[in-house]
Design a protein around this motif. Structure first.
Motif, PDB file in Angstrom:
ATOM      1  N   GLU A  77      11.323  19.771  -6.414  1.00 46.55           N
ATOM      2  CA  GLU A  77      11.362  21.258  -6.228  1.00 46.55           C
ATOM      3  C   GLU A  77      10.413  21.892  -6.086  1.00 46.55           C
ATOM      4  O   GLU A  77       9.458  21.954  -5.564  1.00 46.55           O
ATOM      5  CB  GLU A  77      12.443  22.267  -5.975  1.00 46.55           C
ATOM      6  CG  GLU A  77      12.706  22.766  -8.055  1.00 46.55           C
ATOM      7  CD  GLU A  77      13.603  21.972  -8.446  1.00 46.55           C
ATOM      8  OE1 GLU A  77      14.199  21.706 -10.376  1.00 46.55           O
ATOM      9  OE2 GLU A  77      14.385  20.385  -8.461  1.00 46.55           O
ATOM     10  N   ASP A  78       9.659  21.164  -7.735  1.00 48.21           N
ATOM     11  CA  ASP A  78       8.136  21.786  -7.130  1.00 48.21           C
ATOM     12  C   ASP A  78       7.501  20.762  -6.513  1.00 48.21           C
ATOM     13  O   ASP A  78       5.898  21.634  -5.499  1.00 48.21           O
ATOM     14  CB  ASP A  78       7.790  21.333  -8.765  1.00 48.21           C
ATOM     15  CG  ASP A  78       8.937  22.152  -9.827  1.00 48.21           C
ATOM     16  OD1 ASP A  78       9.575  23.286  -9.402  1.00 48.21           O
ATOM     17  OD2 ASP A  78       8.997  21.432 -10.715  1.00 48.21           O
ATOM     18  N   SER A  79       7.169  19.650  -6.333  1.00 49.49           N
ATOM     19  CA  SER A  79       6.669  18.626  -5.701  1.00 49.49           C
ATOM     20  C   SER A  79       7.014  17.698  -4.862  1.00 49.49           C
ATOM     21  O   SER A  79       6.056  16.718  -3.774  1.00 49.49           O
ATOM     22  CB  SER A  79       5.353  18.024  -6.872  1.00 49.49           C
ATOM     23  OG  SER A  79       6.160  17.340  -7.572  1.00 49.49           O
ATOM     24  N   ASP A  80       8.617  17.483  -4.524  1.00 45.27           N
ATOM     25  CA  ASP A  80       8.885  16.162  -3.918  1.00 45.27           C
ATOM     26  C   ASP A  80       8.369  15.330  -4.570  1.00 45.27           C
ATOM     27  O   ASP A  80       8.690  13.904  -3.595  1.00 45.27           O
ATOM     28  CB  ASP A  80       8.773  16.732  -2.396  1.00 45.27           C
ATOM     29  CG  ASP A  80       9.817  15.780  -1.646  1.00 45.27           C
ATOM     30  OD1 ASP A  80      10.883  15.536  -1.666  1.00 45.27           O
ATOM     31  OD2 ASP A  80       9.557  14.363  -0.837  1.00 45.27           O
ATOM     32  N   LYS A 107      15.426  19.601 -18.834  1.00 45.89           N
ATOM     33  CA  LYS A 107      14.697  20.845 -19.602  1.00 45.89           C
ATOM     34  C   LYS A 107      14.904  21.357 -20.648  1.00 45.89           C
ATOM     35  O   LYS A 107      16.638  21.710 -20.807  1.00 45.89           O
ATOM     36  CB  LYS A 107      13.618  21.916 -18.908  1.00 45.89           C
ATOM     37  CG  LYS A 107      12.890  21.418 -17.911  1.00 45.89           C
ATOM     38  CD  LYS A 107      12.455  22.898 -16.947  1.00 45.89           C
ATOM     39  CE  LYS A 107      11.671  22.117 -15.363  1.00 45.89           C
ATOM     40  NZ  LYS A 107      10.565  23.240 -15.668  1.00 45.89           N
ATOM     41  N   LYS A 150       8.222  14.727 -13.193  1.00 46.55           N
ATOM     42  CA  LYS A 150       8.102  15.758 -12.304  1.00 46.55           C
ATOM     43  C   LYS A 150       9.813  16.216 -11.713  1.00 46.55           C
ATOM     44  O   LYS A 150      10.863  15.339 -11.348  1.00 46.55           O
ATOM     45  CB  LYS A 150       7.237  14.662 -11.311  1.00 46.55           C
ATOM     46  CG  LYS A 150       6.223  14.082 -11.877  1.00 46.55           C
ATOM     47  CD  LYS A 150       5.810  13.014 -11.204  1.00 46.55           C
ATOM     48  CE  LYS A 150       4.359  12.839 -11.289  1.00 46.55           C
ATOM     49  NZ  LYS A 150       3.338  11.307 -10.481  1.00 46.55           N
ATOM     50  N   TYR A 151       9.170  17.163 -11.050  1.00 48.69           N
ATOM     51  CA  TYR A 151      10.838  17.682 -10.050  1.00 48.69           C
ATOM     52  C   TYR A 151      11.108  17.876  -8.840  1.00 48.69           C
ATOM     53  O   TYR A 151       9.543  18.260  -8.585  1.00 48.69           O
ATOM     54  CB  TYR A 151      11.014  19.069 -11.286  1.00 48.69           C
ATOM     55  CG  TYR A 151      11.548  18.896 -12.541  1.00 48.69           C
ATOM     56  CD1 TYR A 151      12.962  18.913 -12.544  1.00 48.69           C
ATOM     57  CD2 TYR A 151      10.645  18.932 -14.530  1.00 48.69           C
ATOM     58  CE1 TYR A 151      13.724  17.981 -13.726  1.00 48.69           C
ATOM     59  CE2 TYR A 151      11.095  19.364 -14.786  1.00 48.69           C
ATOM     60  CZ  TYR A 151      12.852  17.926 -14.756  1.00 48.69           C
ATOM     61  OH  TYR A 151      12.627  18.396 -16.367  1.00 48.69           O
ATOM     62  N   TYR A 157      16.345  16.744 -10.558  1.00 47.67           N
ATOM     63  CA  TYR A 157      16.120  18.089 -10.423  1.00 47.67           C
ATOM     64  C   TYR A 157      16.083  19.120 -11.224  1.00 47.67           C
ATOM     65  O   TYR A 157      17.044  18.931 -12.128  1.00 47.67           O
ATOM     66  CB  TYR A 157      17.208  18.550  -9.519  1.00 47.67           C
ATOM     67  CG  TYR A 157      17.346  17.651  -8.242  1.00 47.67           C
ATOM     68  CD1 TYR A 157      17.113  18.383  -7.005  1.00 47.67           C
ATOM     69  CD2 TYR A 157      17.332  16.383  -7.869  1.00 47.67           C
ATOM     70  CE1 TYR A 157      16.527  17.054  -5.494  1.00 47.67           C
ATOM     71  CE2 TYR A 157      17.268  15.604  -7.072  1.00 47.67           C
ATOM     72  CZ  TYR A 157      16.606  15.859  -5.553  1.00 47.67           C
ATOM     73  OH  TYR A 157      16.844  14.771  -4.263  1.00 47.67           O
ATOM     74  N   SER A 158      15.382  20.343 -11.320  1.00 48.12           N
ATOM     75  CA  SER A 158      15.482  20.802 -12.758  1.00 48.12           C
ATOM     76  C   SER A 158      16.830  21.676 -13.022  1.00 48.12           C
ATOM     77  O   SER A 158      16.912  22.557 -14.140  1.00 48.12           O
ATOM     78  CB  SER A 158      14.581  22.106 -12.789  1.00 48.12           C
ATOM     79  OG  SER A 158      13.961  22.742 -11.549  1.00 48.12           O
TER      80      SER A 158
END
Length: 245
Positions: A170-173, A126, A167-168, A91-92
């Protein structure tokens, strides 16, 4: 008779091949509860719950709760040579760090307790997420990056690879995939299909520090919650294939 001999030879070849390749993939997490795992931490954190199971995945959640030391979720069993694979969801907005410790051992006599052994960094935040897949060593006497080989815990930006993917949720599950292969002193990590380390640990994982703590060549797996970190991360599909000598 000839058919029997041919069948016997085929069976022997098949058995030898299976022995060299090791066992089949076996789950280390059943997707329902934390059977086969236990928490190791300092006494003052023993009543705090950071590790649980949610929607078929192991969840570590310490957002809003910084008041803790290291808290590890460890396998009951220990392993030597193996191929391990798992998926993790990052999670970002989670600033905390995690990791997969391996060939490690918790020492209750070291202060109030310490988990010695090497660790694959899992670093969701990040802009340093590219550290994921690199190898840090928590063993007393080392406590530094060993791949790449550095003098302490500082990781200069010059080591950022040209190719890396995080990969995060909230962006793409999406889920990230991590593979760790340990065969003797050869250690290999793969993150989302990209090799991040392929390293001969001879001279490090068998040195005096590791021999003293009986780690580096055999031990437990552990998922890490770093001291004082606010972390949200999930793990699932944790599977192992042991490599038989």
């Amino acid at each position: 008779m000839l058919q029997f001999v041919a069948l016997l030879l085929t069976s022997l070849c098949f058995a030898t091949e299976n022995q060299e390749q090791g066992n089949e993939w076996k789950p280390l997490f059943n997707g329902k509860d934390l059977s086969g795992w236990h928490v190791s931490c300092l006494p003052q954190d023993s009543e705090k719950v950071f590790w649980s199971v949610e929607d078929g995945a192991i969840l570590c959640h310490s957002i809003g709760r910084k008041d803790h030391n290291y808290v590890w979720l460890m396998t009951d069993r220990e392993f030597q040579d193996f191929e391990l694979r798992l998926k993790f969801q990052a999670y970002s907005d989670s600033p905390g760090n995690s990791g997969l410790q391996f060939r490690s051992r918790f020492d209750k006599t070291d202060g109030d307790g310490w988990l010695n052994g090497p660790q694959i960094d899992i670093h969701p935040p990040k802009p340093m997420s590219w550290r994921t897949g690199l190898i840090y060593d928590e063993t007393r006497g080392e406590q530094r990056w060993v791949f790449p080989s550095l003098k302490d815990s500082a990781m200069p930006g010059e080591f950022e690879p040209k190719e890396h993917v995080m990969k995060y949720a909230e962006d793409s599950d999406a889920w990230n995939e991590l593979t760790l292969i340990c065969k003797g002193m050869q250690i290999k990590t793969i993150v989302n299909g990209i090799v991040r380390a392929d390293w001969d640990a001879t001279g490090v994982f068998d040195n005096e520090f590791h021999r003293k703590h009986n780690v580096g060549q055999k031990g437990h797996f552990a998922l890490q919650l770093h001291s004082g970190d606010e972390l949200r991360i999930k793990f699932k599909d944790i599977e192992i294939k042991e490599i038989k000598k």
